[in-house]
Design an enzyme around this catalytic site. Structure first.
Site, PDB file in Angstrom:
ATOM      1  N   HIS A 153       0.867  -1.145   0.151  1.00 43.01           N
ATOM      2  CA  HIS A 153      -0.080  -0.219   0.200  1.00 43.01           C
ATOM      3  C   HIS A 153       0.893   1.156  -0.226  1.00 43.01           C
ATOM      4  O   HIS A 153       2.061   1.324   0.345  1.00 43.01           O
ATOM      5  CB  HIS A 153      -1.070   0.018   1.214  1.00 43.01           C
ATOM      6  CG  HIS A 153      -0.517   0.203   2.533  1.00 43.01           C
ATOM      7  ND1 HIS A 153       0.292  -0.941   2.958  1.00 43.01           N
ATOM      8  CD2 HIS A 153      -0.531   1.157   3.574  1.00 43.01           C
ATOM      9  CE1 HIS A 153       0.645  -0.479   4.109  1.00 43.01           C
ATOM     10  NE2 HIS A 153       0.400   0.539   4.496  1.00 43.01           N
ATOM     11  N   HIS A 199       1.590   3.761   2.142  1.00 47.96           N
ATOM     12  CA  HIS A 199       2.092   4.985   3.128  1.00 47.96           C
ATOM     13  C   HIS A 199       3.551   4.839   3.110  1.00 47.96           C
ATOM     14  O   HIS A 199       4.261   3.888   2.767  1.00 47.96           O
ATOM     15  CB  HIS A 199       1.681   4.033   4.336  1.00 47.96           C
ATOM     16  CG  HIS A 199       0.158   4.245   4.769  1.00 47.96           C
ATOM     17  ND1 HIS A 199      -0.672   3.852   5.559  1.00 47.96           N
ATOM     18  CD2 HIS A 199      -0.658   5.377   4.406  1.00 47.96           C
ATOM     19  CE1 HIS A 199      -1.796   4.248   5.571  1.00 47.96           C
ATOM     20  NE2 HIS A 199      -1.593   5.263   4.846  1.00 47.96           N
ATOM     21  N   ASP A 227       6.006   4.871   4.990  1.00 50.90           N
ATOM     22  CA  ASP A 227       6.738   3.853   5.592  1.00 50.90           C
ATOM     23  C   ASP A 227       7.032   2.451   4.957  1.00 50.90           C
ATOM     24  O   ASP A 227       7.797   1.552   5.402  1.00 50.90           O
ATOM     25  CB  ASP A 227       6.531   3.848   7.235  1.00 50.90           C
ATOM     26  CG  ASP A 227       5.211   3.034   7.340  1.00 50.90           C
ATOM     27  OD1 ASP A 227       4.147   3.687   6.714  1.00 50.90           O
ATOM     28  OD2 ASP A 227       4.785   2.396   8.188  1.00 50.90           O
ATOM     29  N   HIS A 228       6.319   2.323   4.015  1.00 56.06           N
ATOM     30  CA  HIS A 228       6.184   1.440   2.885  1.00 56.06           C
ATOM     31  C   HIS A 228       6.850   1.456   1.356  1.00 56.06           C
ATOM     32  O   HIS A 228       7.413   0.479   0.845  1.00 56.06           O
ATOM     33  CB  HIS A 228       4.891   0.701   2.619  1.00 56.06           C
ATOM     34  CG  HIS A 228       4.188   0.072   4.018  1.00 56.06           C
ATOM     35  ND1 HIS A 228       4.240  -1.063   4.383  1.00 56.06           N
ATOM     36  CD2 HIS A 228       3.982   0.866   5.211  1.00 56.06           C
ATOM     37  CE1 HIS A 228       3.773  -1.321   5.619  1.00 56.06           C
ATOM     38  NE2 HIS A 228       3.628   0.142   5.897  1.00 56.06           N
ATOM     39  N   HIS A 272      -7.256  -0.955   5.679  1.00 59.03           N
ATOM     40  CA  HIS A 272      -6.196   0.021   6.149  1.00 59.03           C
ATOM     41  C   HIS A 272      -6.038   1.209   5.162  1.00 59.03           C
ATOM     42  O   HIS A 272      -6.083   2.371   5.662  1.00 59.03           O
ATOM     43  CB  HIS A 272      -4.850  -0.768   6.226  1.00 59.03           C
ATOM     44  CG  HIS A 272      -3.776   0.009   6.736  1.00 59.03           C
ATOM     45  ND1 HIS A 272      -3.779   0.627   8.031  1.00 59.03           N
ATOM     46  CD2 HIS A 272      -2.685   0.629   6.103  1.00 59.03           C
ATOM     47  CE1 HIS A 272      -2.515   1.281   8.084  1.00 59.03           C
ATOM     48  NE2 HIS A 272      -1.910   1.301   7.072  1.00 59.03           N
ATOM     49  N   ASP A 288      -0.062  -3.823   6.337  1.00 59.18           N
ATOM     50  CA  ASP A 288      -0.618  -3.268   7.708  1.00 59.18           C
ATOM     51  C   ASP A 288      -1.866  -3.949   7.668  1.00 59.18           C
ATOM     52  O   ASP A 288      -2.838  -3.130   8.432  1.00 59.18           O
ATOM     53  CB  ASP A 288      -0.582  -1.604   7.749  1.00 59.18           C
ATOM     54  CG  ASP A 288       0.915  -1.113   7.761  1.00 59.18           C
ATOM     55  OD1 ASP A 288       1.732  -1.971   7.882  1.00 59.18           O
ATOM     56  OD2 ASP A 288       1.189   0.104   7.800  1.00 59.18           O
ATOM     57  N   HIS A 333       4.732  -4.792  10.856  1.00 58.09           N
ATOM     58  CA  HIS A 333       5.250  -3.896  11.908  1.00 58.09           C
ATOM     59  C   HIS A 333       5.409  -4.622  13.286  1.00 58.09           C
ATOM     60  O   HIS A 333       4.768  -5.630  13.459  1.00 58.09           O
ATOM     61  CB  HIS A 333       4.110  -2.958  12.547  1.00 58.09           C
ATOM     62  CG  HIS A 333       4.049  -1.619  11.578  1.00 58.09           C
ATOM     63  ND1 HIS A 333       4.981  -0.394  11.673  1.00 58.09           N
ATOM     64  CD2 HIS A 333       3.264  -1.246  10.453  1.00 58.09           C
ATOM     65  CE1 HIS A 333       4.747   0.421  10.716  1.00 58.09           C
ATOM     66  NE2 HIS A 333       3.798   0.033  10.016  1.00 58.09           N
TER      67      HIS A 333
HETATM   68 ZN   LIG Z   1       0.127   1.732   6.469  1.00 58.20          ZN
END
Ligand SMILES: [Zn+2]
Length: 257
Positions: A56, A58, A60-61, A114, A131, A169
């Site tokens: 996805h 985001h 941090d990905h 998410h 996530d 995570h």
């Molecule tokens: Zn995420």
């Protein structure tokens, strides 16, 4: 061919999962939130990455994608409906994603919730779920709906129970504190807490996890259980009589926990 699966710690509490073919020294990168940790690892080990798989949008990905792409010039697989930098192979649910260098075919699962376009990568009995599902918890609702998220979790529950799940995570201990608040009498929660404490004291990841274990203590997979519905109804003051409503209010409870 031997495939090794390795978590690379990234940022504060992310893992970048690497699938490494030890015979040919090639690797697939899943959700590179940073480039530097990957580059260092590949240089030290003499490994060439051949593809990036993204769950996805985001940061941090995805924040490592551009730098890795410039350095290695490899395809980037990701959800068709989200903005993913350098995306070369847009994917929809039920597509398959082939990485010929490792002779692997991933099946794409709709894991929306998410985010509205979140996908998962299923490889035989292994699911890379980003996530969506965490050990003892699940991701927050951003632009997806509770209905979508609940349906995605039901799809995961329909997989064989010996499926191994790789999430992005290390939130497990925090999640277990919440699981304990929801189900104080659940012994599986308590034994998972002890197991994870031991792992974390040795600085080892609590991941991946097995679906069959998670079904025993993850409240977000237990929203059809009478005692979980009662706990959620008690906390939220809303009458709960089905799994989807239970999920909706359980998620809100966790948001404020
Ligand atoms: Zn995420």
């Amino acid at each position: 061919m031997t495939i090794q699966i390795k978590p690379l710690p990234s940022l504060t509490d992310n893992y970048i999962w690497l699938l490494i073919d030890t015979d040919s020294s090639t690797a697939i990168i899943i959700d590179p939130g940073t480039a530097i940790s990957c580059e260092k690892f590949f240089e030290q080990q003499g490994i060439s990455p051949v593809a990036m798989l993204i769950t996805h949008r985001h940061w941090d990905h995805v924040d490592g994608i551009e730098q890795l792409q410039q350095k290695y010039d490899i395809p980037v697989f990701g959800p068709a409906t989200e903005f993913i930098p350098c995306l070369t192979t847009p994917l929809n649910s039920n597509d398959s994603a082939s990485v010929p260098e490792l002779d692997l075919d991933f099946q794409i699962m709709d894991l929306s919730g998410h985010t509205a376009g979140h996908i998962g990568y299923l490889l035989d009995d292994k699911l890379f779920c980003g996530d969506t599902l965490f050990s003892a918890g699940c991701g927050r609702l951003f632009d997806g709906t509770a209905e979508q998220f609940h349906a995605s979790l039901q799809r995961i529950k329909q997989l064989p129970t010996d499926t191994t799940i790789y999430c992005a995570h290390e939130y497990t201990l925090d999640n277990l504190r919440f699981a304990q608040a929801v189900e104080p009498d659940n012994e599986a929660v308590q034994s998972r807490i002890e197991e994870v404490k031991t792992l974390r004291e040795k600085n080892l990841p609590s991941l991946p996890f097995m679906l069959k274990d998670e079904l025993q203590y993850n409240p977000f997979l237990r929203t059809d259980k009478e005692n979980v519905m009662q706990a959620v109804a008690h906390y939220s003051g809303v009458a709960i009589d089905n799994s989807e409503e239970c999920f909706r209010y359980l998620r809100l409870w966790k948001d404020g926990f």
